[in-house]
Design a protein around this motif. Structure first.
Motif, PDB file in Angstrom:
ATOM      1  N   LEU A  51      57.824   9.912  41.014  1.00 35.79           N
ATOM      2  CA  LEU A  51      58.777  11.208  41.431  1.00 35.79           C
ATOM      3  C   LEU A  51      57.984  12.031  42.273  1.00 35.79           C
ATOM      4  O   LEU A  51      58.669  13.255  42.870  1.00 35.79           O
ATOM      5  N   SER A  52      56.501  11.928  42.431  1.00 32.37           N
ATOM      6  CA  SER A  52      55.764  12.911  43.167  1.00 32.37           C
ATOM      7  C   SER A  52      55.345  12.343  44.627  1.00 32.37           C
ATOM      8  O   SER A  52      54.424  12.966  45.075  1.00 32.37           O
ATOM      9  N   GLU A 100      40.574   9.666  37.251  1.00 34.36           N
ATOM     10  CA  GLU A 100      40.618  11.000  36.685  1.00 34.36           C
ATOM     11  C   GLU A 100      39.191  11.186  35.888  1.00 34.36           C
ATOM     12  O   GLU A 100      38.996  12.152  35.251  1.00 34.36           O
ATOM     13  N   SER A 128      49.287   3.744  33.461  1.00 32.52           N
ATOM     14  CA  SER A 128      50.113   3.461  32.153  1.00 32.52           C
ATOM     15  C   SER A 128      51.718   2.959  32.363  1.00 32.52           C
ATOM     16  O   SER A 128      52.116   2.298  31.952  1.00 32.52           O
ATOM     17  N   ALA A 130      55.449   5.220  34.468  1.00 35.42           N
ATOM     18  CA  ALA A 130      55.890   6.004  35.494  1.00 35.42           C
ATOM     19  C   ALA A 130      55.498   7.570  35.223  1.00 35.42           C
ATOM     20  O   ALA A 130      55.581   8.117  36.160  1.00 35.42           O
ATOM     21  N   GLU A 131      55.069   7.888  34.105  1.00 34.32           N
ATOM     22  CA  GLU A 131      54.772   9.290  33.803  1.00 34.32           C
ATOM     23  C   GLU A 131      53.438   9.634  34.192  1.00 34.32           C
ATOM     24  O   GLU A 131      53.081  10.789  34.276  1.00 34.32           O
ATOM     25  N   CYS A 132      52.521   8.606  34.486  1.00 35.05           N
ATOM     26  CA  CYS A 132      50.970   9.020  35.013  1.00 35.05           C
ATOM     27  C   CYS A 132      51.173   8.915  36.416  1.00 35.05           C
ATOM     28  O   CYS A 132      51.807   8.199  37.161  1.00 35.05           O
ATOM     29  N   GLU A 133      50.164   9.559  36.936  1.00 39.37           N
ATOM     30  CA  GLU A 133      49.905   9.742  38.628  1.00 39.37           C
ATOM     31  C   GLU A 133      48.661   9.103  39.026  1.00 39.37           C
ATOM     32  O   GLU A 133      48.332   9.363  40.221  1.00 39.37           O
ATOM     33  N   SER A 134      47.918   8.560  38.105  1.00 40.60           N
ATOM     34  CA  SER A 134      46.428   8.171  38.358  1.00 40.60           C
ATOM     35  C   SER A 134      46.550   7.010  39.395  1.00 40.60           C
ATOM     36  O   SER A 134      45.547   6.949  40.130  1.00 40.60           O
ATOM     37  N   ARG A 159      52.387  -0.460  30.867  1.00 39.17           N
ATOM     38  CA  ARG A 159      53.308  -0.717  29.724  1.00 39.17           C
ATOM     39  C   ARG A 159      54.488  -1.685  30.088  1.00 39.17           C
ATOM     40  O   ARG A 159      55.025  -2.492  29.411  1.00 39.17           O
TER      41      ARG A 159
ATOM     42  N   ARG B  38      57.143  16.815  33.952  1.00 49.15           N
ATOM     43  CA  ARG B  38      57.254  15.455  33.864  1.00 49.15           C
ATOM     44  C   ARG B  38      57.073  14.967  32.573  1.00 49.15           C
ATOM     45  O   ARG B  38      57.773  14.093  32.155  1.00 49.15           O
ATOM     46  N   PHE B  42      59.635  12.520  30.400  1.00 45.77           N
ATOM     47  CA  PHE B  42      59.187  11.361  29.858  1.00 45.77           C
ATOM     48  C   PHE B  42      59.590  10.954  28.451  1.00 45.77           C
ATOM     49  O   PHE B  42      59.562   9.932  27.817  1.00 45.77           O
ATOM     50  N   ASP B 102      55.324   4.787  24.629  1.00 44.91           N
ATOM     51  CA  ASP B 102      54.160   5.069  24.806  1.00 44.91           C
ATOM     52  C   ASP B 102      53.972   6.382  25.943  1.00 44.91           C
ATOM     53  O   ASP B 102      54.381   6.300  26.906  1.00 44.91           O
ATOM     54  N   SER B 112      46.747  12.547  31.334  1.00 40.12           N
ATOM     55  CA  SER B 112      47.182  11.331  30.769  1.00 40.12           C
ATOM     56  C   SER B 112      46.079  11.137  29.508  1.00 40.12           C
ATOM     57  O   SER B 112      46.067  10.337  28.777  1.00 40.12           O
ATOM     58  N   LYS B 115      46.702  11.780  25.804  1.00 36.78           N
ATOM     59  CA  LYS B 115      47.496  10.856  24.993  1.00 36.78           C
ATOM     60  C   LYS B 115      46.731  10.779  23.404  1.00 36.78           C
ATOM     61  O   LYS B 115      45.728  10.513  23.325  1.00 36.78           O
TER      62      LYS B 115
END
Lengths: 179, 150
Positions: A51-52, A100, A128, A130-134, A159, B38, B42, B102, B112, B115
């Motif tokens: 998304l970014s 990170e 992980s 789609a929610e992470c951007e790492s 995932r 975000r 999610f 998750d 992240s 978590k």
């Protein structure tokens, strides 16, 4: 109107005003009404798009593309999450490079994978999901700072890979079994 | 038992704990509005058009209500909002847990690394909810600015 109700209205009014001001001046401001794609659990890779990302970012891979590349042992998979997440489970043959993490920790991991980083080699980063951007940050770093041209991002991440039953390693479970 | 539960020092302690927790939780979200949006998205619970509105307003409600609780300004209203938010968080986390998704909860940090397991978070929120209910229904305005002004 009873007193608590008036208090609630006052607190909400102050909060909304402060939120509007904050979002107007913030460097991380967002649109007032977001255009978020609808996400279902459907097997649709488009739902896992970044998304970014901007147009100039490294290309994204679908699950099918990532698993096809995995068949080639020359393709290097890099896990951008934190060490404890990697230890819980990761794509088999993937190396850890926690973008990170603190710079000292990151340097240590970077030195460990440095011999594998080759400009002719295709590199796939993931985190992980789609929610992470790492994975995006790591891909940008490798391309822009290290100068590696062949970097792609698998946004479905760990995932999506694990749910698909693709080859995985679970260091923590293996350690428990040994004990 | 009711005397113990409605003890003014206990209420003050719960007000400070809740206030500090909510203010602390709000800071990272206020700074990183985009990442908090975000995190909300999610959860796959809120309709898409409400995500950004929630990301803009909710951390400020946490911050303002938290400050109000600590200082004892409009304590009943602040406690009501905090209880309502905690109920909302518990429902959202339960849905996420049941679905087996998750996610990064976006509770204290939007990174992240923030978590935590949904079950642990639900227990923590339940504990905070009990504190909030005590402040709301049994609490007194001990050492509150509102009372000192009278």
């Amino acid at each position: 109107m009873k007193k608590p109700a008036i208090e609630i209205v006052v607190i909400l009014a102050i909060s909304i005003s402060a939120g509007v001001v904050n979002n107007s001046v913030s460097a991380n401001r967002i649109a007032w009404i977001g255009s978020w794609p609808s996400i279902s659990d459907a097997e649709d890779d488009s739902a896992w798009d970044c998304l970014s990302c901007v147009e100039t970012d490294p290309p994204q891979l679908s699950l099918g593309e990532a698993s096809a590349l995995y068949q080639n042992p020359e393709v290097l998979f890099l896990d951008a999450r934190f060490p404890e997440e990697y230890a819980e489970g990761h794509i088999e043959r993937a190396y850890l490079l926690p973008i990170e993490a603190t710079s000292t920790d990151f340097d240590a991991y970077f030195n460990a994978v440095k011999p594998l980083l080759d400009s002719s080699r295709l590199i796939v980063t993931y985190c992980s999901g789609a929610e992470c951007e790492s994975s995006l940050f790591l891909a940008r770093y490798l391309r822009d700072q290290i100068g590696l041209p062949n970097v792609s991002i698998f946004f479905g991440g760990w995932r999506r890979w694990e749910n698909a039953g693709l080859p995985a390693a679970y260091p923590n479970r293996e350690t428990e079994t040994e004990n | 038992m009711r005397d113990l539960l409605s003890n003014k020092y206990l209420t003050l302690l719960f007000r400070v704990i809740l206030g500090v927790v909510f203010c602390y939780a709000a800071v990272d979200k206020i700074v990183h509005i985009d990442q908090f949006a975000r995190a909300i998205y999610f959860y796959h619970i809120a309709p898409g058009w409400t995500v950004n509105v929630m990301a803009v307003v909710m951390p400020m409600v946490e911050m303002i209500a938290g400050i109000c609780l600590i200082l004892g300004i409009m304590p009943r209203g602040a406690a009501t909002l905090i209880v309502a938010m905690l109920v909302m968080f518990i429902v959202a986390l339960t849905i996420v847990y049941v679905r087996g998704v998750d996610i990064n909860c976006g509770c204290f940090s939007v990174s992240s690394r923030g978590k935590e397991s949904a079950v642990g978070l639900i227990w923590r929120d339940l504990l905070l909810l009990l504190m909030g209910l005590q402040v709301l229904f049994l609490g007194r305005d001990f050492l509150s600015l509102q009372r000192l002004r009278k």
